[in-house]
Design a protein around this motif. Sequence first.
Motif, PDB file in Angstrom:
ATOM      1  N   ILE A  64       0.874  -1.172   0.000  1.00  0.00           N
ATOM      2  CA  ILE A  64       0.000   0.000   0.000  1.00  0.00           C
ATOM      3  C   ILE A  64       0.910   1.219   0.000  1.00  0.00           C
ATOM      4  O   ILE A  64       1.807   1.327   0.850  1.00  0.00           O
ATOM      5  CB  ILE A  64      -0.912   0.015   1.242  1.00  0.00           C
ATOM      6  CG1 ILE A  64      -1.780  -1.251   1.297  1.00  0.00           C
ATOM      7  CG2 ILE A  64      -1.773   1.266   1.266  1.00  0.00           C
ATOM      8  CD1 ILE A  64      -2.849  -1.316   0.249  1.00  0.00           C
ATOM      9  N   GLN A  97      -3.554   1.660   7.517  1.00  0.00           N
ATOM     10  CA  GLN A  97      -3.457   2.875   6.719  1.00  0.00           C
ATOM     11  C   GLN A  97      -4.089   2.632   5.353  1.00  0.00           C
ATOM     12  O   GLN A  97      -4.269   1.496   4.933  1.00  0.00           O
ATOM     13  CB  GLN A  97      -1.998   3.311   6.556  1.00  0.00           C
ATOM     14  CG  GLN A  97      -1.316   3.714   7.849  1.00  0.00           C
ATOM     15  CD  GLN A  97       0.034   4.348   7.600  1.00  0.00           C
ATOM     16  OE1 GLN A  97       0.128   5.483   7.124  1.00  0.00           O
ATOM     17  NE2 GLN A  97       1.097   3.620   7.905  1.00  0.00           N
ATOM     18  N   SER A  98      -4.426   3.715   4.676  1.00  0.00           N
ATOM     19  CA  SER A  98      -5.022   3.640   3.355  1.00  0.00           C
ATOM     20  C   SER A  98      -4.072   4.196   2.304  1.00  0.00           C
ATOM     21  O   SER A  98      -3.404   5.209   2.542  1.00  0.00           O
ATOM     22  CB  SER A  98      -6.340   4.430   3.306  1.00  0.00           C
ATOM     23  OG  SER A  98      -7.302   3.863   4.158  1.00  0.00           O
ATOM     24  N   VAL A 146      -7.571   2.662  -4.169  1.00  0.00           N
ATOM     25  CA  VAL A 146      -7.131   2.903  -2.799  1.00  0.00           C
ATOM     26  C   VAL A 146      -7.778   1.863  -1.883  1.00  0.00           C
ATOM     27  O   VAL A 146      -8.994   1.634  -1.944  1.00  0.00           O
ATOM     28  CB  VAL A 146      -7.510   4.329  -2.347  1.00  0.00           C
ATOM     29  CG1 VAL A 146      -7.163   4.532  -0.871  1.00  0.00           C
ATOM     30  CG2 VAL A 146      -6.793   5.363  -3.206  1.00  0.00           C
ATOM     31  N   PHE A 147      -6.956   1.235  -1.051  1.00  0.00           N
ATOM     32  CA  PHE A 147      -7.417   0.230  -0.095  1.00  0.00           C
ATOM     33  C   PHE A 147      -6.951   0.584   1.316  1.00  0.00           C
ATOM     34  O   PHE A 147      -5.925   1.237   1.493  1.00  0.00           O
ATOM     35  CB  PHE A 147      -6.863  -1.153  -0.458  1.00  0.00           C
ATOM     36  CG  PHE A 147      -7.589  -1.852  -1.555  1.00  0.00           C
ATOM     37  CD1 PHE A 147      -8.544  -2.820  -1.283  1.00  0.00           C
ATOM     38  CD2 PHE A 147      -7.334  -1.538  -2.882  1.00  0.00           C
ATOM     39  CE1 PHE A 147      -9.216  -3.470  -2.312  1.00  0.00           C
ATOM     40  CE2 PHE A 147      -7.999  -2.178  -3.909  1.00  0.00           C
ATOM     41  CZ  PHE A 147      -8.943  -3.145  -3.621  1.00  0.00           C
ATOM     42  N   TYR A 148      -7.717   0.120   2.266  1.00  0.00           N
ATOM     43  CA  TYR A 148      -7.296   0.166   3.667  1.00  0.00           C
ATOM     44  C   TYR A 148      -6.827  -1.229   4.048  1.00  0.00           C
ATOM     45  O   TYR A 148      -7.494  -2.227   3.731  1.00  0.00           O
ATOM     46  CB  TYR A 148      -8.467   0.583   4.555  1.00  0.00           C
ATOM     47  CG  TYR A 148      -8.186   0.467   6.038  1.00  0.00           C
ATOM     48  CD1 TYR A 148      -7.428   1.446   6.698  1.00  0.00           C
ATOM     49  CD2 TYR A 148      -8.662  -0.616   6.780  1.00  0.00           C
ATOM     50  CE1 TYR A 148      -7.161   1.340   8.061  1.00  0.00           C
ATOM     51  CE2 TYR A 148      -8.396  -0.725   8.138  1.00  0.00           C
ATOM     52  CZ  TYR A 148      -7.646   0.252   8.771  1.00  0.00           C
ATOM     53  OH  TYR A 148      -7.375   0.149  10.118  1.00  0.00           O
ATOM     54  N   VAL A 160     -11.467   1.307  -0.805  1.00  0.00           N
ATOM     55  CA  VAL A 160     -11.891   2.623  -0.331  1.00  0.00           C
ATOM     56  C   VAL A 160     -12.457   3.450  -1.478  1.00  0.00           C
ATOM     57  O   VAL A 160     -13.588   3.938  -1.423  1.00  0.00           O
ATOM     58  CB  VAL A 160     -10.721   3.376   0.351  1.00  0.00           C
ATOM     59  CG1 VAL A 160     -11.158   4.788   0.768  1.00  0.00           C
ATOM     60  CG2 VAL A 160     -10.212   2.598   1.559  1.00  0.00           C
TER      61      VAL A 160
END
Length: 548
Positions: free
Chosen positions: A378, A390-391, A427-429, A439
């Motif tokens: 990430i 975190q994202s 975007v991922f968490y 996300v």
Amino acid sequence: MSHTVVRGKPNASQLYLDSVLDAILLEQGVKPNAEQRDNVTLSQILLYSLKQRPKEVFMINAGTDEVITNEQLLKRAVSLARTLTALGGKGKYAFMLMRNHQEMAVIYFAVMFAGVIPFLVEPTSTVFELTHFLKLVEPSFVFYDEEFEPAMLEATRACPELLPTLIPADRPGVIDNFIRGQPDDVTSFQVSEASMDDPVMLLPTSGSTGLPKATIMTHRGLVAQLPSPWSYQTQFPTPTGLMMILTTIQWMTFTMYTTASTVYHTPILMSSKKITAEHVAEMIDKYRPTFTFFSPAFAASLLPLVTSEQLSSFKTVILLGSPVTEQQMKALQEKLPKTAHLCDGYGTTETQGYIAIPDTEAPLKCNGWVFNFLYYKIVDDEGQELGLEQSGELWVKGVSVIKGYHKNVAAYEETVTPDGWYKTGDVFYVDENERVSFVVRKKFNFKYKGFQVAPEEVERIICSVPGVQESVVCNSDSGPVAAVVLQPGADVTRDRIHTAVNSTLSEHKRLHGGLAFVPSLPHTPTGKLKRNECSQLMTRLMKTGQCC
């Protein structure tokens, strides 16, 4: 240890594939090991798997109720592969513009067996799109359904420099005449020799943001993905009773599930008819599939047409193709059996299949662990790696990441870093257990008054309003603007939607451009919003004063 695993332990699905690869090697007189497994091509695996159980059902055509066995498919595919080989087809390109019927399946396997590289085309492509594809791929063979003949002929006339062999494959007797004289003996047949990094097929990207590129699928990448649909299954072979495939041939999901179902001896339910919610409801009621996947939008249109009893056969349902809200997940969950595994899967054409599928213990709105045949990280906007909880944008690296786009090096270099990291644009968490949750789609973001607006964030809030079926948010000179589709009979006001957005999101994310109610939104066949067309729609609605 499965030869594709780079992190952690192999799962049962991967170990089963290893046993298939070992059996193929032993049949060739080769002592199996990890290095040798890494050299068994997809074509070899598919041929071996079909030969193992000749009398078992390969597919049911729900459009005609015809049942096709592995042997019936294989004999015709072998004859066609021999024909294509005799015509010097190896290494050349073929067009396939077809719906999901048995002749399509025959051609699909035959081109792979013969080393012909198919470009798999959306059946409802326009003449403009077909012309673009023809010029891009320059095929030697064009297989198409008769209903698409006018568009196909017009597109070929626009490319007079190309002289492909045109084959209306679903016309009675055409394929029979084409393969006449070639034996259907399976025992003596061998697939065309290939290296693991050779192209198997070309798939278009989704086309949600413009004309598709032709993505190069390889033996190595597609073989690595074979176990992924069954990653949380425990019974092999035949991890599920009946796989329902609704997507047409140009989608990654079609190839992923058709090849995986063949290797894992799972019968397939498809239809030669146009896929509508009404037709799928009939398919479910009549054939009772146990495993399928939907886009969130299609699932929403299907739910009012089916009962819990009709859905009682499902063991696994995966939502794919676009972001899904928790409300949408819960609505589907309420009608599915309590024991069914409902999950929000994540994959891309550029990874030749899945990146993650939630395990049975994962939270409802979670995409699960990134598969063990991929490295992942990430990163922030500068490409710096972030930690847990975190994202950031998800990057992945591994053997399933594509090696290029056909005739488009620049696009590939924008998508994949020099050291092999594929930038998903999403975007991922990542939580404390390393599960990832979607996300927002980074590439759809726009700025208003200097601040970033993520359309999908606003769309999720709009879709949380009871009675809203779907929405899209676009940029405009006045700020974010939305089009909203309501559920049948719903009584939802503009004020109610504005209140939901204004009470939840920051000022710059609110619908300053207004909103309009519309009967439907433009989608790709798998349910992804065509955002360019949506933006054009919003421009027209604003000009006519329908947004407020």
